[in-house]
Scaffold this active site. Structure first.
Site, PDB file in Angstrom:
ATOM      1  N   HIS A  67      47.829 -33.129  11.588  1.00 37.05           N
ATOM      2  CA  HIS A  67      48.828 -32.950  12.636  1.00 37.05           C
ATOM      3  C   HIS A  67      48.614 -33.870  13.816  1.00 37.05           C
ATOM      4  O   HIS A  67      47.490 -34.197  14.173  1.00 37.05           O
ATOM      5  CB  HIS A  67      48.954 -31.503  13.095  1.00 37.05           C
ATOM      6  CG  HIS A  67      47.658 -30.758  13.212  1.00 37.05           C
ATOM      7  ND1 HIS A  67      46.920 -30.379  12.116  1.00 37.05           N
ATOM      8  CD2 HIS A  67      46.983 -30.291  14.279  1.00 37.05           C
ATOM      9  CE1 HIS A  67      45.853 -29.710  12.519  1.00 37.05           C
ATOM     10  NE2 HIS A  67      45.852 -29.654  13.827  1.00 37.05           N
ATOM     11  N   GLY A  68      49.712 -34.265  14.400  1.00 39.46           N
ATOM     12  CA  GLY A  68      49.644 -35.127  15.568  1.00 39.46           C
ATOM     13  C   GLY A  68      50.377 -34.500  16.726  1.00 39.46           C
ATOM     14  O   GLY A  68      51.529 -34.124  16.610  1.00 39.46           O
TER      15      GLY A  68
END
Lengths: 149, 103
Positions: A67-68
């Site tokens: 995830h970013g």
């Protein structure tokens, strides 16, 4: 919960062609870019790799949740990809992954609370072994959304 | 049956926090224990632990990769672990707690 609100067919590919983690992340990020979830592909990927360095995102059962949290994200979303072959991925059970959920979350989350809540509910379901098994068997969008119900 | 109150919190507050909550709830249920899990993530605190619940708890379990305020738990038995331990082996963690409490 309205899973369909989060699960967008444009950013899901259950027949993804990728041979390694880099290809998986680039491909899924490209889907996010094309659908307008992110505006800066490289900026977003940098933030995803930064998170990868901070800790393991392979949650076991051949599922990974990179995830970013990034300024490049315009809209909260989850790109989903499944590959035929197993992809080397650091994981809690030491196994590779072939089902990847790439989360896109804006750094400044004000105004996105409702979508973040849906994302967190959906993420929570990934902690359930039965759900994971259904997700791994899903061959199309309908089966995928049903797995989360 | 033991009464566990837990907090989960990961660095991004997006995914692990909530996965760990699910894993803990399922593990405790399977082992016949009571558990309530407060999440501290991007959307803030959810399922908040209440003072009377804290009073009655056998143990406070904090599974976090970020700092969690422990002021509420003065005088209680508190176990602090990285969230990865829950991701790997939620039942293992609860078994350890049983051992620690001798119950």
């Amino acid at each position: 919960m309205a899973v369909e609100e989060i699960l967008d067919q444009r950013i899901i590919d259950l027949n993804m062609k990728a041979k390694n983690k880099e290809e998986v992340l680039s491909y899924l990020a490209e889907l996010l870019k094309r659908a307008g979830y992110i505006d800066d592909l490289n900026g977003y990927l940098q933030d995803v790799y930064l998170r990868e360095q901070e800790g393991i995102t392979g949650i076991g059962n051949h599922v990974a949740i990179p995830h970013g949290k990034s300024d490049s994200v315009k809209q909260v979303g989850i790109a989903i990809g499944k590959t035929d072959q197993m992809i080397e991925w650091e994981s809690y059970d030491g196994e590779p992954s072939n089902l990847v959920f790439l989360f896109a979350v804006p750094r400044n989350s004000e105004g996105t609370k409702e979508h973040l809540r849906l994302i967190s509910e959906l993420a929570g379901k990934l902690g359930n072994g039965v759900t994971l098994e259904k997700l791994r068997m899903a061959k199309n969008y309908t089966e995928l959304t049903n797995a989360f119900l | 049956m033991i009464k566990i109150l837990a907090i989960t919190a990961c660095t991004a507050g997006i995914a692990h926090t909530y996965i760990a909550r699910e894993k803990l709830e399922n593990a405790a249920k399977e082992m016949g224990d009571f558990i309530k899990v407060e999440t501290q993530g991007s959307i803030g605190v959810e399922n908040e632990l209440k003072p009377e619940e804290i009073r009655e708890a056998d143990i406070i379990l904090i599974a976090a990769d970020i700092r969690v305020n422990k002021d509420r738990f003065m005088g209680k038995a508190v176990v602090e672990i990285p969230i990865s331990m829950i991701m790997k082996s939620p039942k293992g963690v609860i078994s350890k707690i049983h051992q620690k409490l001798g119950k």
